[in-house]
Write a protein that holds these residues in place. Structure first.
Motif, mmCIF file in Angstrom:
data_model
loop_
_atom_site.group_PDB
_atom_site.id
_atom_site.type_symbol
_atom_site.label_atom_id
_atom_site.label_comp_id
_atom_site.label_asym_id
_atom_site.label_seq_id
_atom_site.Cartn_x
_atom_site.Cartn_y
_atom_site.Cartn_z
ATOM 1 N N TYR A 63 1.968 -0.728 -0.363
ATOM 2 C CA TYR A 63 1.477 0.441 0.370
ATOM 3 C C TYR A 63 2.251 1.692 -0.013
ATOM 4 O O TYR A 63 1.696 2.799 -0.035
ATOM 5 C CB TYR A 63 1.566 0.189 1.875
ATOM 6 C CG TYR A 63 0.497 -0.744 2.377
ATOM 7 C CD1 TYR A 63 -0.740 -0.259 2.805
ATOM 8 C CD2 TYR A 63 0.709 -2.113 2.413
ATOM 9 C CE1 TYR A 63 -1.725 -1.113 3.259
ATOM 10 C CE2 TYR A 63 -0.278 -2.979 2.868
ATOM 11 C CZ TYR A 63 -1.484 -2.472 3.286
ATOM 12 O OH TYR A 63 -2.470 -3.315 3.724
ATOM 13 N N THR A 64 3.530 1.520 -0.301
ATOM 14 C CA THR A 64 4.311 2.671 -0.756
ATOM 15 C C THR A 64 3.763 3.210 -2.073
ATOM 16 O O THR A 64 3.591 4.422 -2.252
ATOM 17 C CB THR A 64 5.787 2.274 -0.926
ATOM 18 O OG1 THR A 64 6.288 1.756 0.313
ATOM 19 C CG2 THR A 64 6.612 3.475 -1.338
ATOM 20 N N LYS A 65 3.458 2.301 -3.002
ATOM 21 C CA LYS A 65 2.871 2.721 -4.275
ATOM 22 C C LYS A 65 1.491 3.331 -4.080
ATOM 23 O O LYS A 65 1.131 4.312 -4.739
ATOM 24 C CB LYS A 65 2.799 1.530 -5.230
ATOM 25 C CG LYS A 65 4.141 1.041 -5.728
ATOM 26 C CD LYS A 65 3.978 -0.040 -6.786
ATOM 27 C CE LYS A 65 3.391 -1.303 -6.204
ATOM 28 N NZ LYS A 65 3.326 -2.403 -7.205
ATOM 29 N N GLU A 97 5.849 -2.813 -0.353
ATOM 30 C CA GLU A 97 5.957 -1.815 -1.423
ATOM 31 C C GLU A 97 4.594 -1.498 -2.033
ATOM 32 O O GLU A 97 4.441 -0.442 -2.669
ATOM 33 C CB GLU A 97 6.921 -2.294 -2.504
ATOM 34 C CG GLU A 97 6.484 -3.526 -3.264
ATOM 35 C CD GLU A 97 6.928 -4.823 -2.599
ATOM 36 O OE1 GLU A 97 6.833 -5.872 -3.262
ATOM 37 O OE2 GLU A 97 7.360 -4.762 -1.427
#
Length: 301
Positions: free
Chosen positions: A80-82, A78
């Motif tokens: 990397y998602t952020k 997550e």
């Protein structure tokens, strides 16, 4: 360590010349050999450790980063998602591609024919142009920022991707032309003589024969230009001053500033990985191309 290695190198040369005893010569020769291999290995281990730790920190939580127990609670993708969406790393990545790829292509389109003409043909002001290119290599980029900013403001080109594309292309032309001139000088004239016998004109000869022969050098200098423009910060900070125009370098700086306020250090490390991973991949897969472009050439005339 470097000073000690230099001293041992000088001493080893004296020993080879027989100016000092053989026993001391063999001893210091062994020490010098150890340092010669130890330094590159130490640098390699240090680099791998640092890159590995940054990647591990990007997949950990902020608490794990501060305690030093990275990856203790599993992989946190997550982060990397952020980084991609909340911190706009994806948009910055796309902007860097928009700036870098067209500028590299335009640089080759301009520099390759220029290098070929300056190397193969003698005409008026040929020497002056060569000297101007060499002079341009010695001008620091910071000295041309204000004139460029004045030109961009006068022409009302600010606020677009084209501004940095043109600036990156113009500032890359002197180095690229100089690099390719050295390569074309090493290619024999027999290719052009054979092409002329077959009825091929100078323009056709360049695009059909000389340009393909120069592919190793073109690939090498394009990689150099790509990496330098990908990591460029100062010009981008000035001419891409809007959030939707920022490349990865400026975007990473803004991310670091925001992370210092929010405390999301894991997300910051994810952003760092997104920034440097493309250049690492290029070095890993195209290092042989770089070496080939620096060392190869055509048939020597």
């Amino acid at each position: 360590i470097l000073i000690l290695a230099s001293f041992l190198m000088i001493a080893f040369v004296y020993f080879k010349q027989g100016k000092i005893g053989n026993e001391i010569s063999l001893a210091l020769g062994g020490i010098f050999g150890f340092i010669k291999y130890f330094l590159p290995v130490a640098m390699l281990v240090f680099t791998i450790f640092m890159i590995g730790w940054i990647i591990a920190a990007s997949l950990s939580s902020t608490k794990e980063v501060f305690t030093g127990n990275v990856l203790s609670t599993g992989l946190h993708f997550e982060n990397y998602t952020k980084a991609f969406f909340r911190n706009k790393a994806l948009m910055n990545l796309l902007n860097s591609v928009i700036y870098t790829v067209p500028s590299c292509i335009l640089t080759i389109i301009v520099s390759a024919p220029a290098a070929y003409c300056l190397t193969r043909f003698k005409f008026k002001f040929n020497g002056l142009i060569k000297k101007s290119i060499i002079t341009a290599l010695g001008i620091p980029g910071i000295m041309i920022v204000m004139p460029l900013f004045s030109i961009v403001s006068t022409l009302k080109l600010s606020g677009t991707h084209l501004t940095l594309i043109f600036i990156y292309t113009a500032t890359s032309v002197p180095y690229t032309t100089f690099f390719l001139m050295a390569f074309f000088q090493g290619i024999s004239d027999v290719y052009e003589e054979a092409a002329a016998i077959d009825g091929c004109g100078p323009i056709q000869c360049f695009w059909r024969i000389m340009f393909p022969l120069a592919q190793p050098a073109i690939m090498t200098v394009t990689i150099f230009n790509f990496i330098s423009r990908w990591n460029e910060y100062f010009m981008a900070l000035i001419f891409a001053n809007k959030s939707e125009l920022r490349p990865v370098g400026v975007g990473l700086y803004q991310t670091v500033q925001s992370m210092m306020q929010s405390g999301d250090w894991a997300g910051m490390f994810a952003s760092v990985v997104i920034v440097f991973m493309p250049t690492v991949i290029i070095y890993l897969f195209l290092s042989d191309k770089i070496v080939a472009g620096v060392t190869s050439g055509g048939v020597k005339g």
